[in-house]
Design an enzyme around this catalytic site. Structure first.
Site, PDB file in Angstrom:
ATOM      1  N   GLY A  52       1.078  27.875   9.080  1.00 50.34           N
ATOM      2  CA  GLY A  52       1.493  27.602  10.457  1.00 50.34           C
ATOM      3  C   GLY A  52       0.348  27.327  11.415  1.00 50.34           C
ATOM      4  N   GLU A  86      -0.574  31.066  -0.958  1.00 52.22           N
ATOM      5  CA  GLU A  86      -0.548  30.676   0.453  1.00 52.22           C
ATOM      6  C   GLU A  86      -1.670  31.389   1.202  1.00 52.22           C
ATOM      7  OE1 GLU A  86       3.588  29.279   1.741  1.00 52.22           O
ATOM      8  OE2 GLU A  86       3.609  31.450   1.835  1.00 52.22           O
ATOM      9  N   HIS A 112       6.166  37.189   1.143  1.00 49.80           N
ATOM     10  CA  HIS A 112       5.575  36.223   2.083  1.00 49.80           C
ATOM     11  C   HIS A 112       4.590  36.979   2.985  1.00 49.80           C
ATOM     12  CE1 HIS A 112       5.112  33.363   5.338  1.00 49.80           C
ATOM     13  NE2 HIS A 112       5.522  32.442   4.492  1.00 49.80           N
ATOM     14  N   GLY A 150       6.595  25.358   5.101  1.00 46.46           N
ATOM     15  CA  GLY A 150       7.207  26.023   6.242  1.00 46.46           C
ATOM     16  C   GLY A 150       7.645  25.022   7.293  1.00 46.46           C
ATOM     17  N   GLY A 151       6.835  24.875   8.325  1.00 46.91           N
ATOM     18  CA  GLY A 151       7.197  24.039   9.472  1.00 46.91           C
ATOM     19  C   GLY A 151       7.737  22.665   9.118  1.00 46.91           C
ATOM     20  N   GLU A 172       3.951  36.897   6.020  1.00 47.45           N
ATOM     21  CA  GLU A 172       4.479  37.413   7.290  1.00 47.45           C
ATOM     22  C   GLU A 172       5.153  38.762   7.077  1.00 47.45           C
ATOM     23  OE1 GLU A 172       6.685  33.898   8.384  1.00 47.45           O
ATOM     24  OE2 GLU A 172       4.789  32.849   8.752  1.00 47.45           O
ATOM     25  N   SER A 211       0.514  24.727   5.750  1.00 40.50           N
ATOM     26  CA  SER A 211       0.422  23.485   6.524  1.00 40.50           C
ATOM     27  C   SER A 211       0.481  22.219   5.663  1.00 40.50           C
ATOM     28  CB  SER A 211      -0.837  23.500   7.404  1.00 40.50           C
ATOM     29  OG  SER A 211      -0.791  24.582   8.320  1.00 40.50           O
ATOM     30  N   ASN A 252      10.713  26.739   3.358  1.00 39.48           N
ATOM     31  CA  ASN A 252      10.950  28.049   3.971  1.00 39.48           C
ATOM     32  C   ASN A 252      11.260  27.840   5.451  1.00 39.48           C
ATOM     33  OD1 ASN A 252      10.850  30.651   4.958  1.00 39.48           O
ATOM     34  ND2 ASN A 252       8.639  30.899   4.692  1.00 39.48           N
ATOM     35  N   TRP A 253      12.517  28.032   5.795  1.00 34.08           N
ATOM     36  CA  TRP A 253      12.929  27.769   7.183  1.00 34.08           C
ATOM     37  C   TRP A 253      12.557  28.925   8.123  1.00 34.08           C
ATOM     38  CZ3 TRP A 253      18.597  25.432   6.597  1.00 34.08           C
ATOM     39  CH2 TRP A 253      18.498  24.242   5.858  1.00 34.08           C
ATOM     40  N   LYS A 254      12.079  30.016   7.560  1.00 32.53           N
ATOM     41  CA  LYS A 254      11.703  31.188   8.357  1.00 32.53           C
ATOM     42  C   LYS A 254      12.855  31.597   9.297  1.00 32.53           C
ATOM     43  CE  LYS A 254       6.922  29.784   8.128  1.00 32.53           C
ATOM     44  NZ  LYS A 254       5.558  30.224   8.426  1.00 32.53           N
TER      45      LYS A 254
HETATM   46  C1  PEP Z   1       5.134  29.218   4.873  1.00 32.53           C
HETATM   47  O1  PEP Z   1       5.653  29.808   5.815  1.00 32.53           O
HETATM   48  O2  PEP Z   1       5.342  29.631   3.719  1.00 32.53           O
HETATM   49  C2  PEP Z   1       4.282  28.070   5.162  1.00 32.53           C
HETATM   50  C3  PEP Z   1       3.574  27.561   4.205  1.00 32.53           C
HETATM   51  O3  PEP Z   1       4.284  27.607   6.456  1.00 32.53           O
HETATM   52  P1  PEP Z   1       3.603  26.242   7.017  1.00 32.53           P
HETATM   53  O4  PEP Z   1       3.917  25.154   6.031  1.00 32.53           O
HETATM   54  O5  PEP Z   1       4.240  26.032   8.331  1.00 32.53           O
HETATM   55  O6  PEP Z   1       2.146  26.506   7.094  1.00 32.53           O
END
Ligand code: PEP
Length: 251
Positions: free
Chosen positions: A173, A167, A95, A233-234, A97, A212, A9-11
């Protein structure tokens, strides 16, 4: 046997130049053949990524979609049918967010999930509890309500063509990761809730863990019996790190 999956997920990250660089990195990865790999760029870059990954085994998804399947008068939204036309195979639904910052309700997400499936997109339903909910012992109640909303509205059969990502919001994040056992416990509860309705659907659906995930913790997480891969994500913004996570999901 469920195929594992790793989704990036590049957000809200990327410029045409940085996306071109990331595509180039992804094209050079040695990816395992037994893992489904997908990336979820911002809408703006979907076309660039679909074109850039042509001929690769990496599929493309979107991070959100409209509540209606067809095009229409809905300024600023993107219809699931337009995502299919652009080359997407998947779409994230719910998601945290978007649930938290954009106020997306379970009712709205039911509509997005249904609209996506009506167009042949595979929804990746994201569910998970906040830190406060975990600390007050409400994790399973929250996750069960988020999952139950789709089951009640669309029937458990809807998960025959869907993916679920657990999640924990407190792990997204933040650098905090659920322990493999904490994640496994919730994944097992999710599968049990589905199994109470239909065991075939429960056994077939892929349950991804997100929060993470890095190459350094992926092997342990993905080794748990009900964890079928990850939503990243990141770490998905770095092609080499993402490739290492994909390899960790392979057998
Ligand atoms: C996400 O945004 O779905 C996610 C899992 O982010 P991160 O891996 O950065 O925690």
């Amino acid at each position: 046997m469920r195929r594992t999956m790793v989704a990036g997920n590049w957000k809200m990250h990327g410029t045409r130049a940085s996306v071109a660089e990331l595509i180039n990195g992804l094209r050079h990865l040695a990816l395992p053949g037994d893992v489904d790999v997908a990336v979820f760029p911002p809408f703006l870059h979907v076309g660039q990524v679909v074109d850039g990954l042509k001929g690769q085994s990496i599929q493309v998804g979107a991070q959100n979609c409209a509540v209606e399947p067809a095009q229409g008068a809905l300024t600023g939204e993107i219809a699931p049918s337009q995502l299919v036309d652009a080359g997407c195979a998947y779409v994230l639904v719910g998601h945290s967010e978007r649930r938290q910052l954009m106020g997306e309700s379970d009712q709205m997400l039911n509509r997005k999930f249904a609209a996506a499936q009506a167009c042949g997109l595979i929804p990746v339903l994201c569910i998970g509890e906040t830190l406060e909910q975990r600390e007050s012992g409400k994790t399973l109640e929250v996750v069960s309500r988020q999952l139950g909303s789709i089951i009640e509205e669309l029937g458990v059969g809807a998960f025959a063509k869907a993916v679920i990502a657990y999640e924990p919001v407190w792990a997204i994040g933040t650098g905090l990761t659920a322990t493999p056992q904490q994640a496994q416990d919730v994944h097992a509860a999710i599968r049990a809730q589905l199994a109470a309705e239909n065991s075939e659907v429960a056994q077939g659906v892929r349950l991804l863990y997100g929060g993470s995930v890095k190459a350094a913790n992926a092997v342990e997480l993905f080794g748990m019996p009900d964890i079928d891969g990850g939503l990243i994500g990141g770490a998905s913004l770095n092609a080499d790190e993402f490739g290492a996570i994909c390899r960790a999901a392979g057998n």
